[in-house]
Design a protein around this motif. Structure first.
Motif, PDB file in Angstrom:
ATOM      1  N   LYS A 180      57.370  -0.782  13.892  1.00  0.00           N
ATOM      2  CA  LYS A 180      58.736  -0.796  14.411  1.00  0.00           C
ATOM      3  C   LYS A 180      59.538   0.409  13.909  1.00  0.00           C
ATOM      4  O   LYS A 180      59.030   1.251  13.174  1.00  0.00           O
ATOM      5  CB  LYS A 180      59.448  -2.095  13.994  1.00  0.00           C
ATOM      6  N   GLY A 181      60.803   0.459  14.310  1.00  0.00           N
ATOM      7  CA  GLY A 181      61.680   1.545  13.923  1.00  0.00           C
ATOM      8  C   GLY A 181      62.336   1.324  12.568  1.00  0.00           C
ATOM      9  O   GLY A 181      62.042   0.361  11.854  1.00  0.00           O
ATOM     10  N   LEU A 182      63.242   2.225  12.243  1.00  0.00           N
ATOM     11  CA  LEU A 182      63.936   2.189  10.960  1.00  0.00           C
ATOM     12  C   LEU A 182      65.145   1.262  11.028  1.00  0.00           C
ATOM     13  O   LEU A 182      65.861   1.237  12.033  1.00  0.00           O
ATOM     14  CB  LEU A 182      64.392   3.601  10.581  1.00  0.00           C
TER      15      LEU A 182
ATOM     16  N   GLN B 210      61.272  -0.607   7.306  1.00  0.00           N
ATOM     17  CA  GLN B 210      60.559  -0.394   8.564  1.00  0.00           C
ATOM     18  C   GLN B 210      59.476  -1.457   8.693  1.00  0.00           C
ATOM     19  O   GLN B 210      58.492  -1.431   7.946  1.00  0.00           O
ATOM     20  CB  GLN B 210      59.954   1.007   8.612  1.00  0.00           C
TER      21      GLN B 210
ATOM     22  N   VAL C  91      66.371   1.477   3.116  1.00  0.00           N
ATOM     23  CA  VAL C  91      66.054   1.439   4.543  1.00  0.00           C
ATOM     24  C   VAL C  91      64.668   0.818   4.675  1.00  0.00           C
ATOM     25  O   VAL C  91      63.790   1.103   3.857  1.00  0.00           O
ATOM     26  CB  VAL C  91      66.053   2.857   5.153  1.00  0.00           C
TER      27      VAL C  91
ATOM     28  N   TYR D 222      63.992  10.053  15.017  1.00  0.00           N
ATOM     29  CA  TYR D 222      65.048   9.040  15.009  1.00  0.00           C
ATOM     30  C   TYR D 222      66.411   9.701  14.811  1.00  0.00           C
ATOM     31  O   TYR D 222      66.545  10.630  14.013  1.00  0.00           O
ATOM     32  CB  TYR D 222      64.865   8.050  13.851  1.00  0.00           C
TER      33      TYR D 222
ATOM     34  N   LEU E 274      75.270   1.299   9.012  1.00  0.00           N
ATOM     35  CA  LEU E 274      74.628   2.487   9.554  1.00  0.00           C
ATOM     36  C   LEU E 274      73.537   2.019  10.522  1.00  0.00           C
ATOM     37  O   LEU E 274      72.867   1.008  10.276  1.00  0.00           O
ATOM     38  CB  LEU E 274      74.004   3.323   8.439  1.00  0.00           C
TER      39      LEU E 274
ATOM     40  N   LYS F 129      54.008   8.095   6.723  1.00  0.00           N
ATOM     41  CA  LYS F 129      54.845   8.918   5.839  1.00  0.00           C
ATOM     42  C   LYS F 129      56.301   8.487   5.906  1.00  0.00           C
ATOM     43  O   LYS F 129      56.720   7.808   6.846  1.00  0.00           O
ATOM     44  CB  LYS F 129      54.745  10.397   6.241  1.00  0.00           C
ATOM     45  N   ALA F 130      57.068   8.906   4.899  1.00  0.00           N
ATOM     46  CA  ALA F 130      58.498   8.641   4.899  1.00  0.00           C
ATOM     47  C   ALA F 130      59.202   9.538   5.915  1.00  0.00           C
ATOM     48  O   ALA F 130      58.715  10.627   6.234  1.00  0.00           O
ATOM     49  CB  ALA F 130      59.063   8.901   3.511  1.00  0.00           C
ATOM     50  N   PRO F 131      60.349   9.105   6.413  1.00  0.00           N
ATOM     51  CA  PRO F 131      61.142   9.995   7.271  1.00  0.00           C
ATOM     52  C   PRO F 131      61.555  11.250   6.511  1.00  0.00           C
ATOM     53  O   PRO F 131      61.697  11.243   5.281  1.00  0.00           O
ATOM     54  CB  PRO F 131      62.360   9.131   7.620  1.00  0.00           C
TER      55      PRO F 131
ATOM     56  N   TYR G  93      62.135   1.742   1.896  1.00  0.00           N
ATOM     57  CA  TYR G  93      62.363   3.092   1.381  1.00  0.00           C
ATOM     58  C   TYR G  93      63.702   3.142   0.654  1.00  0.00           C
ATOM     59  O   TYR G  93      64.692   2.550   1.123  1.00  0.00           O
ATOM     60  CB  TYR G  93      62.439   4.096   2.523  1.00  0.00           C
TER      61      TYR G  93
ATOM     62  N   GLN H   7      70.467   8.743  13.658  1.00  0.00           N
ATOM     63  CA  GLN H   7      71.209   7.754  12.869  1.00  0.00           C
ATOM     64  C   GLN H   7      72.676   8.144  12.829  1.00  0.00           C
ATOM     65  O   GLN H   7      73.004   9.306  12.588  1.00  0.00           O
ATOM     66  CB  GLN H   7      70.676   7.668  11.437  1.00  0.00           C
TER      67      GLN H   7
ATOM     68  N   PHE I  56      70.286   3.161  13.399  1.00  0.00           N
ATOM     69  CA  PHE I  56      69.326   4.128  13.905  1.00  0.00           C
ATOM     70  C   PHE I  56      69.085   3.902  15.389  1.00  0.00           C
ATOM     71  O   PHE I  56      69.185   2.763  15.886  1.00  0.00           O
ATOM     72  CB  PHE I  56      67.982   3.962  13.193  1.00  0.00           C
ATOM     73  N   GLY I  57      68.708   4.972  16.066  1.00  0.00           N
ATOM     74  CA  GLY I  57      68.155   4.828  17.396  1.00  0.00           C
ATOM     75  C   GLY I  57      66.754   4.245  17.311  1.00  0.00           C
ATOM     76  O   GLY I  57      66.162   4.167  16.233  1.00  0.00           O
ATOM     77  N   GLY I  58      66.216   3.861  18.458  1.00  0.00           N
ATOM     78  CA  GLY I  58      64.918   3.204  18.483  1.00  0.00           C
ATOM     79  C   GLY I  58      63.725   4.121  18.284  1.00  0.00           C
ATOM     80  O   GLY I  58      62.597   3.652  18.123  1.00  0.00           O
ATOM     81  N   GLY I  59      63.967   5.423  18.295  1.00  0.00           N
ATOM     82  CA  GLY I  59      62.893   6.378  18.075  1.00  0.00           C
ATOM     83  C   GLY I  59      62.355   6.978  19.359  1.00  0.00           C
ATOM     84  O   GLY I  59      62.376   6.352  20.421  1.00  0.00           O
TER      85      GLY I  59
ATOM     86  N   GLN J 118      58.581   7.391  -0.939  1.00  0.00           N
ATOM     87  CA  GLN J 118      57.376   7.180  -0.135  1.00  0.00           C
ATOM     88  C   GLN J 118      57.274   5.766   0.400  1.00  0.00           C
ATOM     89  O   GLN J 118      56.465   5.491   1.280  1.00  0.00           O
ATOM     90  CB  GLN J 118      56.118   7.526  -0.952  1.00  0.00           C
TER      91      GLN J 118
ATOM     92  N   TRP K 231      68.459   0.218   8.544  1.00  0.00           N
ATOM     93  CA  TRP K 231      69.250   0.374   7.318  1.00  0.00           C
ATOM     94  C   TRP K 231      69.496  -0.999   6.704  1.00  0.00           C
ATOM     95  O   TRP K 231      69.870  -1.941   7.393  1.00  0.00           O
ATOM     96  CB  TRP K 231      70.563   1.056   7.661  1.00  0.00           C
TER      97      TRP K 231
ATOM     98  N   TRP L 274      63.998  11.006   0.772  1.00  0.00           N
ATOM     99  CA  TRP L 274      63.459   9.658   0.882  1.00  0.00           C
ATOM    100  C   TRP L 274      62.274   9.496  -0.061  1.00  0.00           C
ATOM    101  O   TRP L 274      61.509  10.442  -0.289  1.00  0.00           O
ATOM    102  CB  TRP L 274      62.971   9.403   2.309  1.00  0.00           C
TER     103      TRP L 274
END
Lengths: 107, 121
Positions: free
Chosen positions: B43-45, B39, B37, A87, A96, A42-44, B97, A89, A98-101, B113, B47, B111
């Motif tokens: 892995k993580g997000l 992914q 953004v 996360y 910008l 899913k999207a954040p 995204y 940000q 983000f943290g690693g989660g 999908q 930007w 955001w």
């Protein structure tokens, strides 16, 4: 660039637990910090902005605090739907970042 | 209701190009900053970049990893945001995204999908 460090990277918790996630910025970002929740595939989803403001529609069990370099996201009573990755940000300066989660799993 | 719908993803060879689109609805598109953004799998997000709004002359910002290869544009008459990706590398493989910033703030409140871009030979 501002580095965002989240801890822990993962945690196991039980339904009903109080959970705290930490995010640290490599330099001061005032309160320009957001928190997001992401479930698999899913999207954040936005939870918190300006470090402590609750996004419209987000339940009050989520809260954020902090300013400068140290921030926390707290879930007051963990429910099954809260198991996800979180996360932080910063949006103080470009790029910008983000943290690693933090993956919150069921104990 | 705010909606963001990405399209244009797919399989492309290294060195190739691809253009992603994000169709927006439910708000006054020209008033808002818009971000891309990404992914990578598992892995993580990360930007990618930002388009400022009409009041700020549609200026853009980019992550260092894509600067000079990716270009963000928008067409307010079509309520659409675009990401032109050139000189693609395998490390650009990710779900992309689009995200909206609320009026007068700079985080992302809504955001899409996402759309998957795979760079592989």
């Amino acid at each position: 660039d501002i580095q965002m460090t989240q801890s822990p990277s993962s945690l196991s918790a039980s339904v009903g637990d109080r959970v705290t996630i930490t995010c640290r910025a490599s330099q001061g970002i005032s309160n320009y910090l957001a928190w997001f929740q992401q479930k698999p595939g899913k999207a954040p989803k936005s939870l918190i902005y300006d470090a402590s403001s609750l996004q419209s529609g987000v339940p009050s069990k989520f809260s954020g605090s902090g300013s400068g370099t140290d921030f926390t996201l707290t879930i007051s009573s963990l429910q099954p739907e809260d198991f996800a990755t979180y996360y932080c940000q910063q949006y103080k300066s470009y790029p910008l970042t983000f943290g690693g989660g933090t993956k919150v799993e069921i104990k | 209701e705010v909606q963001l719908v990405e399209s244009g993803g797919g399989l492309v060879q290294p060195g190739g190009s691809l253009r992603l689109s994000c169709a927006a609805s439910g708000f006054t598109f020209s008033d808002h900053y818009m971000d891309w953004v990404r992914q990578a799998p598992g892995k993580g997000l990360e930007w990618v970049g930002r388009s400022r709004n009409k009041a700020n002359s549609y200026t853009t910002e980019y992550a260092a990893s894509v600067k000079g290869r990716f270009t963000i544009s928008r067409d307010d008459s079509k309520n659409s945001l675009y990401l032109q990706m050139n000189s693609l590398k395998t490390e650009d493989t990710a779900v992309y995204y689009c995200a909206r910033s609320p009026y007068s703030n700079y985080y992302s409140d809504y955001w899409g999908q996402g759309t998957l871009v795979t760079v592989s030979s």
